[in-house]
Motif scaffolding. Structure first.
Motif, PDB file in Angstrom:
ATOM      1  N   ASN A 181      -3.158  11.883  -1.001  1.00 49.57           N
ATOM      2  CA  ASN A 181      -4.132  11.624  -0.139  1.00 49.57           C
ATOM      3  C   ASN A 181      -5.009  10.412  -0.776  1.00 49.57           C
ATOM      4  O   ASN A 181      -6.223  10.337  -0.285  1.00 49.57           O
ATOM      5  CB  ASN A 181      -5.100  12.775  -0.069  1.00 49.57           C
ATOM      6  CG  ASN A 181      -4.414  13.851   0.918  1.00 49.57           C
ATOM      7  OD1 ASN A 181      -3.429  13.540   1.728  1.00 49.57           O
ATOM      8  ND2 ASN A 181      -4.639  15.063   0.323  1.00 49.57           N
ATOM      9  N   ASN A 182      -4.481   9.809  -1.890  1.00 48.80           N
ATOM     10  CA  ASN A 182      -5.170   8.707  -2.367  1.00 48.80           C
ATOM     11  C   ASN A 182      -4.724   7.101  -1.714  1.00 48.80           C
ATOM     12  O   ASN A 182      -3.165   7.224  -1.867  1.00 48.80           O
ATOM     13  CB  ASN A 182      -5.208   8.620  -3.895  1.00 48.80           C
ATOM     14  CG  ASN A 182      -6.110   9.809  -4.380  1.00 48.80           C
ATOM     15  OD1 ASN A 182      -7.096   9.807  -3.728  1.00 48.80           O
ATOM     16  ND2 ASN A 182      -5.654  10.289  -5.685  1.00 48.80           N
ATOM     17  N   THR A 183      -5.237   6.270  -1.468  1.00 49.08           N
ATOM     18  CA  THR A 183      -4.711   5.092  -1.043  1.00 49.08           C
ATOM     19  C   THR A 183      -4.440   4.078  -2.364  1.00 49.08           C
ATOM     20  O   THR A 183      -5.613   3.571  -2.983  1.00 49.08           O
ATOM     21  CB  THR A 183      -5.622   4.188  -0.099  1.00 49.08           C
ATOM     22  OG1 THR A 183      -5.896   5.237   1.136  1.00 49.08           O
ATOM     23  CG2 THR A 183      -5.162   2.996   0.330  1.00 49.08           C
ATOM     24  N   ILE A 184      -3.312   3.816  -2.525  1.00 53.59           N
ATOM     25  CA  ILE A 184      -2.989   2.940  -3.914  1.00 53.59           C
ATOM     26  C   ILE A 184      -2.371   1.806  -3.373  1.00 53.59           C
ATOM     27  O   ILE A 184      -1.585   1.672  -2.547  1.00 53.59           O
ATOM     28  CB  ILE A 184      -1.997   3.934  -4.922  1.00 53.59           C
ATOM     29  CG1 ILE A 184      -2.257   5.124  -5.168  1.00 53.59           C
ATOM     30  CG2 ILE A 184      -1.773   3.006  -6.019  1.00 53.59           C
ATOM     31  CD1 ILE A 184      -3.840   5.174  -5.767  1.00 53.59           C
ATOM     32  N   VAL A 185      -3.117   0.646  -4.123  1.00 46.01           N
ATOM     33  CA  VAL A 185      -2.321  -0.649  -3.712  1.00 46.01           C
ATOM     34  C   VAL A 185      -1.894  -1.427  -4.950  1.00 46.01           C
ATOM     35  O   VAL A 185      -2.316  -1.281  -6.169  1.00 46.01           O
ATOM     36  CB  VAL A 185      -3.637  -1.651  -3.465  1.00 46.01           C
ATOM     37  CG1 VAL A 185      -2.853  -3.152  -3.145  1.00 46.01           C
ATOM     38  CG2 VAL A 185      -4.232  -1.358  -2.038  1.00 46.01           C
ATOM     39  N   ILE A 186      -0.349  -1.701  -5.021  1.00 48.25           N
ATOM     40  CA  ILE A 186       0.270  -1.899  -6.056  1.00 48.25           C
ATOM     41  C   ILE A 186       0.942  -3.338  -6.037  1.00 48.25           C
ATOM     42  O   ILE A 186       1.197  -3.775  -4.810  1.00 48.25           O
ATOM     43  CB  ILE A 186       1.355  -1.158  -6.204  1.00 48.25           C
ATOM     44  CG1 ILE A 186       1.203   0.355  -6.755  1.00 48.25           C
ATOM     45  CG2 ILE A 186       2.452  -1.635  -7.549  1.00 48.25           C
ATOM     46  CD1 ILE A 186       2.163   1.238  -7.253  1.00 48.25           C
TER      47      ILE A 186
ATOM     48  N   VAL B  10       0.843  -1.271  -0.137  1.00 45.49           N
ATOM     49  CA  VAL B  10      -0.009  -0.077   0.170  1.00 45.49           C
ATOM     50  C   VAL B  10       0.980   1.323   0.032  1.00 45.49           C
ATOM     51  O   VAL B  10       1.812   1.268   0.779  1.00 45.49           O
ATOM     52  CB  VAL B  10      -0.952  -0.095   1.225  1.00 45.49           C
ATOM     53  CG1 VAL B  10      -1.753   1.335   1.068  1.00 45.49           C
ATOM     54  CG2 VAL B  10      -1.736  -1.079   1.131  1.00 45.49           C
ATOM     55  N   PHE B  11       0.534   2.122  -0.666  1.00 50.17           N
ATOM     56  CA  PHE B  11       1.285   3.530  -0.866  1.00 50.17           C
ATOM     57  C   PHE B  11       0.159   4.648  -0.753  1.00 50.17           C
ATOM     58  O   PHE B  11      -0.946   4.556  -1.338  1.00 50.17           O
ATOM     59  CB  PHE B  11       2.032   3.694  -2.320  1.00 50.17           C
ATOM     60  CG  PHE B  11       3.131   2.832  -2.285  1.00 50.17           C
ATOM     61  CD1 PHE B  11       4.413   2.905  -1.889  1.00 50.17           C
ATOM     62  CD2 PHE B  11       2.652   1.571  -2.738  1.00 50.17           C
ATOM     63  CE1 PHE B  11       5.505   2.052  -2.174  1.00 50.17           C
ATOM     64  CE2 PHE B  11       3.860   0.539  -3.168  1.00 50.17           C
ATOM     65  CZ  PHE B  11       4.984   0.890  -2.936  1.00 50.17           C
ATOM     66  N   ILE B  12       0.474   5.855   0.035  1.00 49.14           N
ATOM     67  CA  ILE B  12      -0.303   6.886   0.021  1.00 49.14           C
ATOM     68  C   ILE B  12       0.173   7.918  -1.145  1.00 49.14           C
ATOM     69  O   ILE B  12       1.312   8.409  -0.680  1.00 49.14           O
ATOM     70  CB  ILE B  12      -0.413   7.425   1.530  1.00 49.14           C
ATOM     71  CG1 ILE B  12      -0.767   6.498   2.437  1.00 49.14           C
ATOM     72  CG2 ILE B  12      -1.294   8.478   1.384  1.00 49.14           C
ATOM     73  CD1 ILE B  12      -2.285   5.631   2.070  1.00 49.14           C
ATOM     74  N   GLU B  13      -0.832   8.483  -1.848  1.00 45.06           N
ATOM     75  CA  GLU B  13      -0.190   9.064  -3.037  1.00 45.06           C
ATOM     76  C   GLU B  13      -1.071  10.356  -3.162  1.00 45.06           C
ATOM     77  O   GLU B  13      -2.449  10.184  -3.568  1.00 45.06           O
ATOM     78  CB  GLU B  13       0.220   8.538  -4.396  1.00 45.06           C
ATOM     79  CG  GLU B  13       0.636   9.484  -5.548  1.00 45.06           C
ATOM     80  CD  GLU B  13       0.940   8.583  -6.740  1.00 45.06           C
ATOM     81  OE1 GLU B  13       0.932   9.032  -7.768  1.00 45.06           O
ATOM     82  OE2 GLU B  13       1.519   7.453  -6.446  1.00 45.06           O
TER      83      GLU B  13
END
Length: 761
Positions: A495-500, A490-493
């Motif tokens: 203010n969006n939660t992005i799962v890679i 999980v990354f916070i980019e």
């Protein structure tokens, strides 16, 4: 074949060019260093000259002032000693006069005695004798108007008459001393402090006295002191003495009492409005120093003896408050100029010869090193060539294996519910990428029914804990079951939660394991080749110092020969030095040759010796960057593959070297500890480079994982290290970040710990 040709260039010719560059660089650096040292000698000489001169003038002034203080403290003692001698002389005369004239009356004898004593004087006629009778009447005195008067009528400044002071101070049978104020024979308008010696002469019932005026004694010493300074020209060079009338300055603030080099100023009254040639009121400045501190140094411009123009001068001034004198002494810095010019000329000539000879002999030895390097590197090339074709074939197989690995990637925006699949994902699901829009629900539709709950649970934990997760599960594709490895983070980019994540088809796991084993061998060879490249760099490091020593020895012999200074002993010493260094170069090659030996036989070896052999290969590389190794090693033995253990240690040390250089750590440290724990030998290697990012520390043993630029690292070093330790040496390796405290300084670093069995059968 083209790849083989390029590889040869990198192995053979590039190191030769590096060696040539190093020889020239070292030569130029040595010339530059020599020049800097010579410049430093000149600077040091200048500083030394100033220190010596300042101490010299300071000591001169302090010595003269100590003489003043000593003599000033001894004035009263000296006066009393002299007066005692004079009064004893007068008593002897009195006895002789009395014995010669016993037939006469006391009055007549006193008259004869008075006449005799009146003829005696001393201290430039300042000293005289007087006689008092029992009624305190003066029977003899050089001031004739005082003869016949009574001392009862003469009073001191404290309003006590002289008779009282004399009688009170008189001791029977001894010379006694009294202080009082009295007129001088040549000045009867003012009374001066006087020390008087008196003694009672019983046969005539009289008191005989003589005295010295204190100010006369002081003035006499002052005159003798000034005369001494003036006469001793060598010792008192640049010494002058001022009598201060007004410490605050003014048009008549002082009188010049002595000046060895400017005798025309002696006796002159000085004015503080005088400027030096730079426009500074230097007299006002030194008066200010004397008012505030009582002493100090001042530099100003002043006429130097024997020179027309004014020169810079440093002078030390000291205020003697007892006499209100200023004693000073100085020096001219331009006395050093001729010495500096001579040294500069010699330095320039020496540097010109050094540059010519160093470049000439440097080029000659460059050619020799090219030939020697070519021979050495071709030996290495023949060893490499045996595995060249097999390596190329293995690399092709590795490339195909990577293409066959079938790893797809995906990303999921939790806030927008948008998901993106890579082409490999569609290949794994065996669907057309344009037929369906990628969604999380589409992904779940392929997940095996028995695994859906487990996949959902892992995905929810991933979003909640914000930590990386990995799960192996099944998918159903066209009635076929496939096994996949699903990894995500999980990354916070913005203010969006992005799962890679990645999705890998691992259905053919067993077949792949076999291929991985073959690839491991290939990676081992590739790691060995990468290590060989680093070894070539290490050779260049190891050779730098002996090559420099050879160049310096040859340059020195050539220079001494040019000046006919080279004898057989110096020639033998220089050639021995060259032979020793070439022997060192040969031994270096032998050390590296042993490292590349293919011996796979397990032997019982001392782990401490294995470590020391490893660090010897890297010593020059580490020394060039001031990397300090702190050792705490025990002598422990185990049966192992020595060369493979050396390769593992070199990988770890090279990584520590690279990260210390990359992070720019000011004090570069590596701590090595070898000790026994239970039935294992522990090799602990720790650096102080700041540690490994927590997000990647668990990945550093994975193949092809690297934090370096692709031109600097392949990412297989630590992977092969773990493979060798676990599969070949029967041990294990782990890494963690640790806090260090060395010499009261705290550091953070990475700690690699290798554990090997003490007795592996």
């Amino acid at each position: 074949m083209e790849k083989q040709k390029n590889y040869k260039f990198e192995i053979i010719f590039l190191p030769i060019l590096i060696i040539i560059f190093l020889i020239i660089s070292i030569t130029v650096y040595n010339i530059h260093l020599t020049k800097k040292q010579l410049e430093k000698q000149i600077t040091d000489k200048r500083i030394e000259y100033f220190d010596i001169q300042k101490k010299s003038v300071y000591n001169k002034v302090q010595y003269l002032n100590s003489e003043i203080k000593i003599e000033n403290n001894k004035i009263e003692t000296n006066i009393k000693e002299e007066l005692e001698e004079k009064i004893n002389t007068a008593i002897k005369i009195s006895k002789n006069t009395f014995n010669e004239n016993k037939n006469l009356s006391k009055k007549q004898i006193v008259k004869i005695l008075s006449k005799r004593l009146s003829l005696l004087s001393y201290n430039k006629n300042r000293g005289y004798y007087y006689i008092l009778d029992k009624n305190n009447q003066l029977l003899e005195h050089p001031i004739k108007g005082m003869v016949g008067t009574s001392t009862n009528d003469v009073f001191d400044v404290d309003n006590i008459n002289l008779s009282t002071k004399i009688r009170k101070g008189l001791k029977k049978g001894e010379v006694s001393f009294v202080k009082y104020h009295f007129y001088k024979p040549n000045n009867q308008k003012k009374k001066f402090l006087k020390i008087v010696a008196i003694k009672y002469f019983e046969p005539l019932d009289i008191i005989i006295g003589t005295g010295e005026y204190v100010d006369d004694a002081i003035n006499e010493f002052k005159n003798d002191f000034i005369k001494k300074i003036t006469q001793n020209n060598d010792m008192n060079k640049y010494v002058f003495v001022l009598d201060i009338h007004n410490i605050n300055g003014g048009d008549s603030y002082a009188t010049m009492l002595a000046n060895v080099n400017r005798k025309e100023l002696v006796g002159k009254v000085l004015d503080d409005e005088v400027k030096d040639s730079k426009g500074n009121f230097y007299r006002k400045e030194y008066l200010k120093i004397l008012r505030e501190k009582g002493e100090g140094f001042l530099n100003y411009w002043y006429k130097k003896p024997g020179v027309i123009e004014h020169k810079e001068k440093y002078t030390y001034f000291y205020l003697n408050k007892e006499w209100n004198w200023v004693v000073a002494c100085g020096f001219y810095p331009d006395d050093l100029v001729s010495q500096i010019e001579k040294l500069n000329k010699q330095s320039s000539e020496y540097l010109e010869d050094l540059i010519r000879n160093s470049l000439f002999w440097g080029l000659i030895f460059s050619c020799v090193m090219i030939l020697l390097s070519t021979i050495i590197f071709y030996k290495i090339q023949r060893r490499i060539g045996k595995d060249q074709k097999r390596l190329i074939q293995s690399q092709e197989n590795l490339k195909k294996a990577q293409q066959i690995s079938k790893i797809g990637s995906w990303s999921y925006n939790f806030d927008t519910n948008e998901i993106i699949f890579s082409d490999e994902i569609y290949e794994i699901f065996e669907i057309d990428k344009n037929s369906k829009k990628p969604t999380y629900e589409l992904f779940l539709s392929f997940v095996h029914n028995d695994d859906k709950n487990r996949v959902n649970t892992v995905f929810e934990k991933l979003l909640k804990n914000k930590k990386s997760h990995e799960i192996i599960h099944r998918i159903k594709v066209k009635k076929k079951i496939k096994w996949v490895n699903n990894q995500s983070e999980v990354f916070i980019e913005k203010n969006n939660t992005i799962v890679i994540g990645t999705l890998q088809d691992i259905t053919e796991k067993y077949e792949k394991d076999k291929k991985i084993e073959e690839q491991s061998k290939l990676l081992f060879n590739q790691s060995k080749m990468a290590a060989m490249g680093e070894m070539i760099e290490n050779i260049a490091h190891q050779w730098r110092q002996p090559l420099s020593a050879i160049s310096i020895s040859a340059s020195g012999m050539k220079l001494e020969n040019d000046y006919n200074l080279l004898d057989s002993n110096k020639l033998t010493t220089g050639l021995d030095n060259i032979i020793d260094n070439t022997t060192y170069l040969s031994n270096t090659i032998e050390d590296f040759r042993k490292y590349f030996a293919k011996d796979k036989v397990r032997t019982k070896c001392n782990i401490k010796i294995v470590y020391q052999n490893t660090i010897k290969l890297l010593k020059s590389k580490f020394d060039s960057l001031d990397i300090e190794i702190i050792e705490d090693c025990e002598d422990l033995y185990c049966t192992t593959l020595e060369n493979e253990l050396v390769q593992c240690l070199m990988n770890i040390f090279n990584n520590a070297h690279d990260v210390l250089v990359k992070n720019g750590t000011s004090k570069k440290l590596i701590f090595v500890k070898i000790y026994k724990k239970y039935d294992n030998v522990i090799i602990s290697i720790t650096d102080n480079a700041g540690g490994i990012n927590d997000e990647i520390i668990q990945k550093i043993f994975e193949p092809y994982f690297t934090t370096k630029h692709k031109a600097q690292g392949t990412g297989i070093g630590l992977y092969m290290t773990r493979e060798i330790i676990v599969k070949h040496l029967g041990g294990f390796i782990k890494v963690r970040n640790v806090n260090l405290n060395f010499e009261s300084v705290k550091y953070i670093g990475a700690n690699f710990k290798i554990s090997l069995p003490l007795d592996r059968k």
